[in-house]
Write a protein that holds these residues in place. Structure first.
Motif, PDB file in Angstrom:
ATOM      1  N   ARG A  23      35.729  31.820  30.545  1.00  0.00           N
ATOM      2  CA  ARG A  23      36.781  31.663  29.537  1.00  0.00           C
ATOM      3  C   ARG A  23      36.250  31.545  28.111  1.00  0.00           C
ATOM      4  O   ARG A  23      37.031  31.532  27.166  1.00  0.00           O
ATOM      5  N   GLN A  24      34.937  31.488  27.927  1.00  0.00           N
ATOM      6  CA  GLN A  24      34.377  31.305  26.588  1.00  0.00           C
ATOM      7  C   GLN A  24      34.452  32.596  25.782  1.00  0.00           C
ATOM      8  O   GLN A  24      34.119  33.675  26.273  1.00  0.00           O
ATOM      9  N   THR A  25      34.872  32.451  24.529  1.00  0.00           N
ATOM     10  CA  THR A  25      34.990  33.628  23.672  1.00  0.00           C
ATOM     11  C   THR A  25      33.613  34.084  23.196  1.00  0.00           C
ATOM     12  O   THR A  25      32.656  33.295  23.137  1.00  0.00           O
ATOM     13  N   LEU A  26      33.560  35.333  22.822  1.00  0.00           N
ATOM     14  CA  LEU A  26      32.325  35.887  22.282  1.00  0.00           C
ATOM     15  C   LEU A  26      31.929  35.165  21.004  1.00  0.00           C
ATOM     16  O   LEU A  26      30.748  34.880  20.778  1.00  0.00           O
ATOM     17  N   ALA A  27      32.905  34.820  20.170  1.00  0.00           N
ATOM     18  CA  ALA A  27      32.607  34.093  18.926  1.00  0.00           C
ATOM     19  C   ALA A  27      31.912  32.774  19.230  1.00  0.00           C
ATOM     20  O   ALA A  27      30.896  32.433  18.608  1.00  0.00           O
ATOM     21  N   ASP A  28      32.443  32.020  20.175  1.00  0.00           N
ATOM     22  CA  ASP A  28      31.843  30.724  20.503  1.00  0.00           C
ATOM     23  C   ASP A  28      30.449  30.875  21.086  1.00  0.00           C
ATOM     24  O   ASP A  28      29.540  30.105  20.755  1.00  0.00           O
ATOM     25  N   VAL A  29      30.251  31.861  21.940  1.00  0.00           N
ATOM     26  CA  VAL A  29      28.937  32.051  22.557  1.00  0.00           C
ATOM     27  C   VAL A  29      27.916  32.522  21.525  1.00  0.00           C
ATOM     28  O   VAL A  29      26.774  32.051  21.518  1.00  0.00           O
ATOM     29  N   ILE A  30      28.317  33.423  20.637  1.00  0.00           N
ATOM     30  CA  ILE A  30      27.396  33.857  19.574  1.00  0.00           C
ATOM     31  C   ILE A  30      26.959  32.656  18.741  1.00  0.00           C
ATOM     32  O   ILE A  30      25.783  32.503  18.416  1.00  0.00           O
ATOM     33  N   ARG A  31      27.898  31.801  18.406  1.00  0.00           N
ATOM     34  CA  ARG A  31      27.589  30.635  17.577  1.00  0.00           C
ATOM     35  C   ARG A  31      26.805  29.565  18.349  1.00  0.00           C
ATOM     36  O   ARG A  31      25.780  29.080  17.883  1.00  0.00           O
ATOM     37  N   GLU A  32      27.301  29.204  19.515  1.00  0.00           N
ATOM     38  CA  GLU A  32      26.758  28.051  20.236  1.00  0.00           C
ATOM     39  C   GLU A  32      25.554  28.366  21.116  1.00  0.00           C
ATOM     40  O   GLU A  32      24.625  27.561  21.199  1.00  0.00           O
ATOM     41  N   GLU A  33      25.570  29.499  21.784  1.00  0.00           N
ATOM     42  CA  GLU A  33      24.481  29.831  22.706  1.00  0.00           C
ATOM     43  C   GLU A  33      23.377  30.647  22.037  1.00  0.00           C
ATOM     44  O   GLU A  33      22.217  30.498  22.378  1.00  0.00           O
ATOM     45  N   CYS A  34      23.773  31.520  21.096  1.00  0.00           N
ATOM     46  CA  CYS A  34      22.787  32.359  20.413  1.00  0.00           C
ATOM     47  C   CYS A  34      22.313  31.726  19.105  1.00  0.00           C
ATOM     48  O   CYS A  34      21.316  32.170  18.537  1.00  0.00           O
ATOM     49  N   GLY A  35      23.036  30.726  18.612  1.00  0.00           N
ATOM     50  CA  GLY A  35      22.653  30.051  17.378  1.00  0.00           C
ATOM     51  C   GLY A  35      22.898  30.863  16.122  1.00  0.00           C
ATOM     52  O   GLY A  35      22.310  30.588  15.079  1.00  0.00           O
ATOM     53  N   LEU A  36      23.772  31.867  16.200  1.00  0.00           N
ATOM     54  CA  LEU A  36      24.064  32.735  15.058  1.00  0.00           C
ATOM     55  C   LEU A  36      25.388  32.291  14.440  1.00  0.00           C
ATOM     56  O   LEU A  36      26.453  32.784  14.805  1.00  0.00           O
ATOM     57  N   THR A  37      25.316  31.372  13.517  1.00  0.00           N
ATOM     58  CA  THR A  37      26.521  30.730  12.984  1.00  0.00           C
ATOM     59  C   THR A  37      27.160  31.476  11.810  1.00  0.00           C
ATOM     60  O   THR A  37      28.146  31.002  11.255  1.00  0.00           O
ATOM     61  N   GLY A  38      26.650  32.636  11.465  1.00  0.00           N
ATOM     62  CA  GLY A  38      27.267  33.428  10.405  1.00  0.00           C
ATOM     63  C   GLY A  38      28.617  33.987  10.814  1.00  0.00           C
ATOM     64  O   GLY A  38      29.455  34.269   9.964  1.00  0.00           O
ATOM     65  N   GLY A  72      26.140  44.317  28.148  1.00  0.00           N
ATOM     66  CA  GLY A  72      25.811  45.727  28.097  1.00  0.00           C
ATOM     67  C   GLY A  72      26.243  46.428  26.816  1.00  0.00           C
ATOM     68  O   GLY A  72      26.012  47.625  26.657  1.00  0.00           O
ATOM     69  N   LYS A  73      26.857  45.695  25.913  1.00  0.00           N
ATOM     70  CA  LYS A  73      27.309  46.287  24.651  1.00  0.00           C
ATOM     71  C   LYS A  73      26.323  45.947  23.532  1.00  0.00           C
ATOM     72  O   LYS A  73      25.612  44.954  23.607  1.00  0.00           O
ATOM     73  N   GLU A  74      26.307  46.785  22.507  1.00  0.00           N
ATOM     74  CA  GLU A  74      25.468  46.538  21.335  1.00  0.00           C
ATOM     75  C   GLU A  74      26.289  45.748  20.324  1.00  0.00           C
ATOM     76  O   GLU A  74      27.303  46.236  19.824  1.00  0.00           O
ATOM     77  N   ILE A  75      25.844  44.539  20.025  1.00  0.00           N
ATOM     78  CA  ILE A  75      26.569  43.638  19.133  1.00  0.00           C
ATOM     79  C   ILE A  75      25.774  43.461  17.848  1.00  0.00           C
ATOM     80  O   ILE A  75      24.556  43.251  17.882  1.00  0.00           O
ATOM     81  N   ARG A  76      26.469  43.556  16.719  1.00  0.00           N
ATOM     82  CA  ARG A  76      25.842  43.289  15.424  1.00  0.00           C
ATOM     83  C   ARG A  76      26.623  42.192  14.727  1.00  0.00           C
ATOM     84  O   ARG A  76      27.850  42.222  14.665  1.00  0.00           O
ATOM     85  N   THR A  77      25.889  41.243  14.182  1.00  0.00           N
ATOM     86  CA  THR A  77      26.489  40.151  13.412  1.00  0.00           C
ATOM     87  C   THR A  77      25.902  40.173  12.006  1.00  0.00           C
ATOM     88  O   THR A  77      24.963  40.918  11.718  1.00  0.00           O
ATOM     89  N   ILE A  78      26.423  39.322  11.162  1.00  0.00           N
ATOM     90  CA  ILE A  78      25.962  39.256   9.774  1.00  0.00           C
ATOM     91  C   ILE A  78      24.458  38.975   9.686  1.00  0.00           C
ATOM     92  O   ILE A  78      23.787  39.457   8.776  1.00  0.00           O
ATOM     93  N   GLU A  79      23.924  38.232  10.651  1.00  0.00           N
ATOM     94  CA  GLU A  79      22.491  37.913  10.625  1.00  0.00           C
ATOM     95  C   GLU A  79      21.620  39.149  10.790  1.00  0.00           C
ATOM     96  O   GLU A  79      20.458  39.139  10.405  1.00  0.00           O
TER      97      GLU A  79
END
Length: 157
Positions: A23-38, A72-79
């Motif tokens: 149930r966790q959103t991609l936004a939350d996982v990017i921030r909390e699990e990957c440490g990418l808070t941008g 399996g997807k290519e994700i790009r964030t501000i970082e």
């Protein structure tokens, strides 16, 4: 708490091995699990655009996607936009045109603009305005953001 699912996310060309609830959103996982808070979390309903990232070349509201759907997807964030100390041209255009104030919405706008201009590098003014209307900014009044996009489009020509 539910069972956790182990999988790998590819964010900014780096693999992150995560173990999250379905149930966790991609936004939350990017921030909390990957440490990418941008990647910002604003409305959590897909309205404000502050969580916009690029997934497989398209802008996407990370608050509307479950993290497990991104495997399996290519994700790009501000970082992943700058190259070391060298800003991405969209970031530079924002800076040079004072297209940010508080900065909360800025990463979402930069990701939206980058993805859109990778698809169409010469949009008309009305198309730029339409694109920018997808995200909300409460500080700038959008004119400087529009000017930054115009500068970047001019650089692409």
């Amino acid at each position: 708490m539910g069972d956790k699912i182990p999988f790998t996310l590819n964010v900014n060309s780096r693999d992150y091995h995560v173990n999250v609830e379905a149930r966790q959103t991609l936004a939350d996982v990017i921030r909390e699990e990957c440490g990418l808070t941008g990647t910002r979390v604003g409305c959590e309903h897909g309205v404000c655009g502050s969580c916009t990232i690029i997934v497989d070349g398209a802008p996407l509201r990370a608050c509307l996607m479950f993290a497990v759907q991104a495997e399996g997807k290519e994700i790009r964030t501000i970082e992943g936009m700058a190259d070391g100390a060298e800003l991405h041209p969209v970031q530079r255009a924002f800076s040079e045109n004072h297209a940010l104030q508080c900065g909360f919405c800025t990463p979402g706008f930069i990701m939206l603009i980058t993805a859109a201009l990778e698809q169409d590098s010469a949009p008309a003014d009305e198309e730029i305005r339409e694109m920018l209307s997808a995200n909300l900014c409460r500080c700038t009044g959008y004119q400087n953001i529009f000017t930054a996009v115009k500068q970047y489009v001019g650089e692409l020509s």
